[in-house]
Design an enzyme around this catalytic site. Structure first.
Site, mmCIF file in Angstrom:
data_model
loop_
_atom_site.group_PDB
_atom_site.id
_atom_site.type_symbol
_atom_site.label_atom_id
_atom_site.label_comp_id
_atom_site.label_asym_id
_atom_site.label_seq_id
_atom_site.Cartn_x
_atom_site.Cartn_y
_atom_site.Cartn_z
ATOM 1 N N SER A 7 0.828 -1.209 0.000
ATOM 2 C CA SER A 7 0.000 0.000 0.000
ATOM 3 C C SER A 7 0.861 1.257 0.000
ATOM 4 C CB SER A 7 -0.914 0.011 1.226
ATOM 5 O OG SER A 7 -1.482 1.295 1.358
ATOM 6 N N HIS A 32 -1.147 -1.218 -4.341
ATOM 7 C CA HIS A 32 -2.430 -0.861 -3.731
ATOM 8 C C HIS A 32 -2.486 0.646 -3.509
ATOM 9 C CE1 HIS A 32 -5.993 -1.908 -1.279
ATOM 10 N NE2 HIS A 32 -5.602 -0.948 -0.447
ATOM 11 N N ASP A 34 -4.749 3.798 -2.064
ATOM 12 C CA ASP A 34 -5.850 4.127 -1.159
ATOM 13 C C ASP A 34 -6.343 5.549 -1.382
ATOM 14 O OD1 ASP A 34 -6.097 1.778 0.638
ATOM 15 O OD2 ASP A 34 -3.982 2.213 1.018
ATOM 16 N N MET A 36 -8.989 8.400 -0.372
ATOM 17 C CA MET A 36 -9.918 8.760 0.722
ATOM 18 C C MET A 36 -10.466 10.164 0.479
ATOM 19 S SD MET A 36 -7.574 7.575 3.923
ATOM 20 C CE MET A 36 -6.657 6.047 3.891
ATOM 21 N N HIS A 65 -8.205 1.199 -4.297
ATOM 22 C CA HIS A 65 -9.157 1.029 -3.191
ATOM 23 C C HIS A 65 -9.798 2.387 -2.903
ATOM 24 C CE1 HIS A 65 -9.609 0.089 1.420
ATOM 25 N NE2 HIS A 65 -10.771 0.202 0.817
ATOM 26 N N MET A 67 -12.044 4.663 -0.932
ATOM 27 C CA MET A 67 -12.766 4.882 0.323
ATOM 28 C C MET A 67 -13.475 6.220 0.198
ATOM 29 S SD MET A 67 -9.790 3.491 2.821
ATOM 30 C CE MET A 67 -8.602 3.528 1.499
ATOM 31 N N MET A 136 -11.706 -5.508 5.032
ATOM 32 C CA MET A 136 -10.948 -4.575 5.874
ATOM 33 C C MET A 136 -10.686 -5.261 7.209
ATOM 34 S SD MET A 136 -10.292 -2.011 4.052
ATOM 35 C CE MET A 136 -9.278 -1.306 5.334
ATOM 36 N N GLY A 141 -9.162 4.153 6.753
ATOM 37 C CA GLY A 141 -8.867 5.578 6.913
ATOM 38 C C GLY A 141 -7.427 5.868 7.289
ATOM 39 N N PHE A 142 -6.773 4.906 7.913
ATOM 40 C CA PHE A 142 -5.416 5.159 8.407
ATOM 41 C C PHE A 142 -4.548 3.905 8.267
ATOM 42 C CE2 PHE A 142 -8.486 7.705 10.674
ATOM 43 C CZ PHE A 142 -7.972 8.987 10.546
ATOM 44 N N GLY A 143 -3.268 4.140 8.038
ATOM 45 C CA GLY A 143 -2.322 3.031 8.055
ATOM 46 C C GLY A 143 -1.847 2.785 9.481
ATOM 47 N N GLY A 144 -1.164 1.687 9.686
ATOM 48 C CA GLY A 144 -0.510 1.427 10.965
ATOM 49 C C GLY A 144 -1.419 1.107 12.130
ATOM 50 N N ASP A 174 -6.792 -6.173 4.134
ATOM 51 C CA ASP A 174 -6.159 -4.858 4.178
ATOM 52 C C ASP A 174 -6.209 -4.303 5.600
ATOM 53 O OD1 ASP A 174 -5.211 -2.340 3.614
ATOM 54 O OD2 ASP A 174 -6.896 -1.743 2.344
ATOM 55 N N GLY A 175 -5.024 -4.102 6.190
ATOM 56 C CA GLY A 175 -4.928 -3.459 7.497
ATOM 57 C C GLY A 175 -4.294 -4.359 8.544
ATOM 58 N N GLY A 176 -3.195 -3.894 9.108
ATOM 59 C CA GLY A 176 -2.551 -4.633 10.193
ATOM 60 C C GLY A 176 -1.894 -5.932 9.755
ATOM 61 N N GLY A 196 1.003 -2.134 4.207
ATOM 62 C CA GLY A 196 1.526 -0.774 4.138
ATOM 63 C C GLY A 196 2.744 -0.628 5.006
ATOM 64 N N SER A 197 2.500 -0.333 6.302
ATOM 65 C CA SER A 197 3.634 -0.064 7.190
ATOM 66 C C SER A 197 4.594 -1.245 7.306
ATOM 67 C CB SER A 197 3.141 0.387 8.567
ATOM 68 O OG SER A 197 2.001 -0.328 8.944
#
Ligand code: DX5
Ligand code: ZN
Length: 220
Positions: A7, A32, A34, A36, A65, A67, A136, A141-144, A174-176, A196-197
């Site tokens: 991401s 990817h 994102d 928003m 993606h 959002m 999700m 809305g946010f990475g990390g 997607d996420g974590g 992402g992170s």
């Protein structure tokens, strides 16, 4: 092999070409992106001027993606980017069947994204028309952010629905996604990992992408 879609949200926005060069060199399957709008989610990321600049130099298929509210409005612009996959949120599309048809008519693969609270059962009547379902595994809305653990069960439920309906849809999460959650997700039936992170904070991001791709699960 597990697919990996890093991401760009976690990249260095002051030097995007360096990070995209890394993606181009790496074994990443897709990139990817994102988008928003500050309405559907409580944050704003980047819009078309940035997407166009990225599309020009990125050699990997684009996994977009959205959002945003009313994503239908932007189908021609996403198509003009040469995007491979257009993901819209279930929660943002009152006429989802029409939206999916329009994405396909524009020559793109169609993905539907579910927020953490949205059950996979809402896709029962449309799963056969989808190329991908993006779950999700954090609130968008946010990475990390911290991975929502119930997501593992949700992946299993989605895998079951896909099997029962003979759908060809891929499962993306997607996420974590990190070294702890990724093996559990792939084992539960995930095809595509967004990270992402975990990728961009690594000392050697290319190596990290390679490690994620090596994970073996239900289907590989
Ligand atoms: C969050 C975005 C994600 C984000 C994931 O709304 O959709 O793609 O970049 O970030 P990590 O992998 O850091 O959780
Ligand atoms: Zn995303």
């Amino acid at each position: 092999m597990t697919k990996v879609s890093p991401s760009l949200l976690a990249a260095n926005f002051a030097n995007l070409s360096k990070d995209i060069d890394m993606i181009n060199r790496s074994e990443a399957d897709w990139l990817h992106l994102d988008v928003m709008d500050g309405v559907f989610v409580p944050n704003i990321s980047f819009g078309f001027p940035v997407l166009e600049a990225v599309a020009k130099i990125c050699k990997k298929p684009l996994d977009v993606h959205l959002m945003i509210v009313d994503p239908d409005k932007f189908i021609p612009q996403i198509q003009a980017l040469g995007a491979y996959m257009m993901n819209v949120h279930y929660e943002a599309c009152p006429h989802l069947h029409r939206t999916i048809q329009q994405i396909h008519d524009a020559g793109m693969k169609a993905g539907v994204t579910l927020n953490p609270h949205t059950p996979v059962s809402v896709l029962e009547e449309i799963i056969q028309d989808l190329d991908m379902v993006l779950l999700m595994t954090v609130n968008p809305g946010f990475g990390g952010q911290k991975f929502i653990d119930n997501s593992i069960q949700k992946v299993r439920r989605l895998r079951q629905l896909i099997q029962q309906t003979n759908s060809h849809a891929l499962i993306e999460v997607d996420g974590g996604v990190n070294g702890n959650t990724a093996p559990r997700l792939v084992e539960a039936g995930v095809d595509v990992l967004v990270a992402g992170s975990y990728v961009f904070s690594a000392e050697n991001p290319e190596e990290r992408i390679k490690e994620l791709k090596k994970l073996k699960g239900l289907k590989n």
